[in-house]
Design an enzyme around this catalytic site. Structure first.
Site, PDB file in Angstrom:
ATOM      1  N   SER A 148       1.388   5.991   8.807  1.00 17.57           N
ATOM      2  CA  SER A 148       2.646   6.767   8.882  1.00 17.57           C
ATOM      3  C   SER A 148       1.899   8.464   9.635  1.00 17.57           C
ATOM      4  O   SER A 148       0.783   8.136   9.281  1.00 17.57           O
ATOM      5  CB  SER A 148       3.296   6.801   7.805  1.00 17.57           C
ATOM      6  N   TYR A 161       5.564  10.150  -0.811  1.00 18.17           N
ATOM      7  CA  TYR A 161       5.424   8.792   0.191  1.00 18.17           C
ATOM      8  C   TYR A 161       4.474   9.199   1.257  1.00 18.17           C
ATOM      9  O   TYR A 161       3.292   8.799   0.944  1.00 18.17           O
ATOM     10  CB  TYR A 161       6.208   9.067   0.830  1.00 18.17           C
TER      11      TYR A 161
HETATM   12  N1  LIG Z   1      10.080   3.988  10.521  1.00 16.61           N
HETATM   13  C1  LIG Z   1       9.613   5.007  10.354  1.00 16.61           C
HETATM   14  O1  LIG Z   1      10.135   5.774  10.482  1.00 16.61           O
HETATM   15  C2  LIG Z   1       8.269   4.828   9.782  1.00 16.61           C
HETATM   16  C3  LIG Z   1       7.290   5.466   9.964  1.00 16.61           C
HETATM   17  C4  LIG Z   1       6.272   5.544   9.928  1.00 16.61           C
HETATM   18  C5  LIG Z   1       5.721   4.469   9.360  1.00 16.61           C
HETATM   19  N2  LIG Z   1       6.729   3.279   9.043  1.00 16.61           N
HETATM   20  C6  LIG Z   1       6.053   2.573   7.855  1.00 16.61           C
HETATM   21  O2  LIG Z   1       5.960   1.412   9.275  1.00 16.61           O
HETATM   22  C7  LIG Z   1       6.029   0.370   8.052  1.00 16.61           C
HETATM   23  C8  LIG Z   1       6.814  -0.789   8.418  1.00 16.61           C
HETATM   24  O3  LIG Z   1       8.169  -0.212   7.500  1.00 16.61           O
HETATM   25  P1  LIG Z   1       9.524   0.247   8.888  1.00 16.61           P
HETATM   26  O4  LIG Z   1      10.217   1.419   9.186  1.00 16.61           O
HETATM   27  O5  LIG Z   1       9.451  -1.732  10.100  1.00 16.61           O
HETATM   28  O6  LIG Z   1      11.158  -0.794   7.905  1.00 16.61           O
HETATM   29  P2  LIG Z   1      11.963  -1.724   7.567  1.00 16.61           P
HETATM   30  O7  LIG Z   1      12.312  -1.808   6.086  1.00 16.61           O
HETATM   31  O8  LIG Z   1      12.564  -2.189   8.079  1.00 16.61           O
HETATM   32  O9  LIG Z   1      10.546  -3.080   7.615  1.00 16.61           O
HETATM   33  C9  LIG Z   1       9.945  -3.196   5.587  1.00 16.61           C
HETATM   34  C10 LIG Z   1       9.887  -4.542   5.996  1.00 16.61           C
HETATM   35  O10 LIG Z   1       9.535  -4.448   4.327  1.00 16.61           O
HETATM   36  C11 LIG Z   1       9.959  -5.272   3.288  1.00 16.61           C
HETATM   37  N3  LIG Z   1       9.766  -4.897   2.264  1.00 16.61           N
HETATM   38  C12 LIG Z   1       9.957  -4.042   1.483  1.00 16.61           C
HETATM   39  N4  LIG Z   1       9.527  -4.056   0.127  1.00 16.61           N
HETATM   40  C13 LIG Z   1       9.342  -5.841   0.424  1.00 16.61           C
HETATM   41  C14 LIG Z   1       8.386  -5.652  -1.172  1.00 16.61           C
HETATM   42  N5  LIG Z   1       8.061  -5.367  -1.948  1.00 16.61           N
HETATM   43  N6  LIG Z   1       7.955  -6.629  -1.253  1.00 16.61           N
HETATM   44  C15 LIG Z   1       8.039  -7.381   0.652  1.00 16.61           C
HETATM   45  N7  LIG Z   1       8.463  -7.208   1.009  1.00 16.61           N
HETATM   46  C16 LIG Z   1       9.322  -5.748   0.837  1.00 16.61           C
HETATM   47  C17 LIG Z   1      11.562  -5.188   3.541  1.00 16.61           C
HETATM   48  O11 LIG Z   1      12.531  -6.375   3.360  1.00 16.61           O
HETATM   49  C18 LIG Z   1      11.719  -5.029   5.351  1.00 16.61           C
HETATM   50  O12 LIG Z   1      11.542  -6.456   5.545  1.00 16.61           O
HETATM   51  C19 LIG Z   1       6.240   1.051   6.894  1.00 16.61           C
HETATM   52  O13 LIG Z   1       4.394   1.025   5.877  1.00 16.61           O
HETATM   53  C20 LIG Z   1       6.668   2.723   6.863  1.00 16.61           C
HETATM   54  O14 LIG Z   1       6.211   3.612   6.345  1.00 16.61           O
HETATM   55  C21 LIG Z   1       7.872   3.816   9.209  1.00 16.61           C
END
Ligand SMILES: NC(=O)c1ccc[n+]([C@@H]2O[C@H](COP(=O)([O-])OP(=O)(O)OC[C@H]3O[C@@H](n4cnc5c(N)ncnc54)[C@H](O)[C@@H]3O)[C@@H](O)[C@H]2O)c1
Length: 275
Positions: A148, A161
């Protein structure tokens, strides 16, 4: 089999958190590039939707929790049993802290939030890497971890985080060191996007999504490239890192896929003024 379609023809990838957001965009892109994909996600609903959407010859979805080693192992086994091998492990499942600050969190919340968030964001990456390591050494494959902007700069989350994503940087560096020469280990650090990203149950944020506390305009506004990225916009660097043809030489590398954020950082009020 001979290459027919894309950069990832005949490759097999396991993606944690592949049920929505970035993980789902990675599933879509990897399939488009010719890969077969396994997913580990804790949401039964998302796992069912994946099974319905993708054929069994393309995708195997396992419902489980990244914080349990046995579930990570089941997912690796499902990939190997179904597709014969594993080439790429993508540690991606994580939760956010909705930028809860040190000052605003009670000591109890800080402790329970730490346990829950680090368990998923940090321990989950380690357990997944452990479970996948044998198969990846055998295939001389690679690991990619989702970071991130919070892996590099403050202001994109709270201390929980931000610390968890900095910890993932350490995981990448250490594993790239330990697993050479067989396995390449890299990271991609996206910036804000609309996804289902939620917060810890222990902070009462389990139903709070990222876009409940952010707007597309606010995200675009802090990015030097001045647009609101979609999850699919981040998938290119993963394809490049996973591709054997495009990446023989990168290991221990973290790609800032954050629309230029590092050029000028995130503008925030000073939190110390709250008191
Ligand atoms: N959305 C943003 O703005 C953003 C920005 C920077 C980084 N990220 C990173 O992107 C990655 C994906 O996140 P996202 O934004 O797509 O969110 P999201 O919630 O849409 O996707 C995350 C998925 O992980 C699953 N999950 C959560 N906890 C879990 C667990 N304990 N075991 C198994 N599955 C689990 C959820 O069910 C979900 O399907 C993460 O690492 C997040 O930190 C997101």
């Amino acid at each position: 089999m001979t290459p027919t379609k894309g950069w990832l023809d005949n490759e097999v990838a396991l993606i944690t958190g592949g049920g929505s957001g970035l993980g789902l965009a990675l599933v879509e892109r990897f399939v488009e590039e010719g890969a077969r994909v396994a997913v580990l996600d804790r949401s039964a609903q998302k796992v069912a939707a994946l099974r319905e959407r993708f054929g069994a010859h393309t995708l195997v979805a396992v419902q489980g929790d990244v914080t349990a080693y046995a579930d990570n192992e089941r997912a690796v086994q499902a990939a190997v049993d179904t597709f014969g091998k594993l080439d790429v492990f993508i540690g991606n499942a994580a939760i956010w802290d909705h930028a809860s600050s040190l000052v605003d969190l009670s000591p109890e919340q800080l402790e329970s939030g730490f346990q829950e968030l680090f368990s998923i964001n940090v321990k989950g990456y380690l357990l997944g890497a452990k479970a996948a390591s044998r198969a990846l050494i055998a295939s001389e494959g690679s690991m990619i971890f989702t970071l991130s902007n919070s892996a590099f700069y403050p202001g994109g989350g709270g201390p929980l985080y931000t610390a968890s994503k900095h910890a993932a940087v350490g995981i990448i560096r250490q594993l790239a060191y330990e697993l050479a020469p067989k396995v390449r280990v890299n990271g991609v650090g996206p910036c804000g996007m609309a996804s289902d990203l939620r917060g810890p149950v222990s902070l009462g944020q389990q139903d709070l999504r990222i876009m409940d506390s952010r707007t597309p305009e606010a995200i675009a506004g802090i990015l030097p490239l001045q647009f609101f990225p979609q999850p699919a916009d981040f998938t290119g660097p993963y394809v490049m890192l996973a591709s054997r043809a495009n990446n023989r030489v990168l290991s221990g590398v973290m790609i800032n896929a954050d629309a230029g954020l590092g050029i000028r950082g995130i503008r925030h009020a000073a939190g110390g003024l709250h008191l």
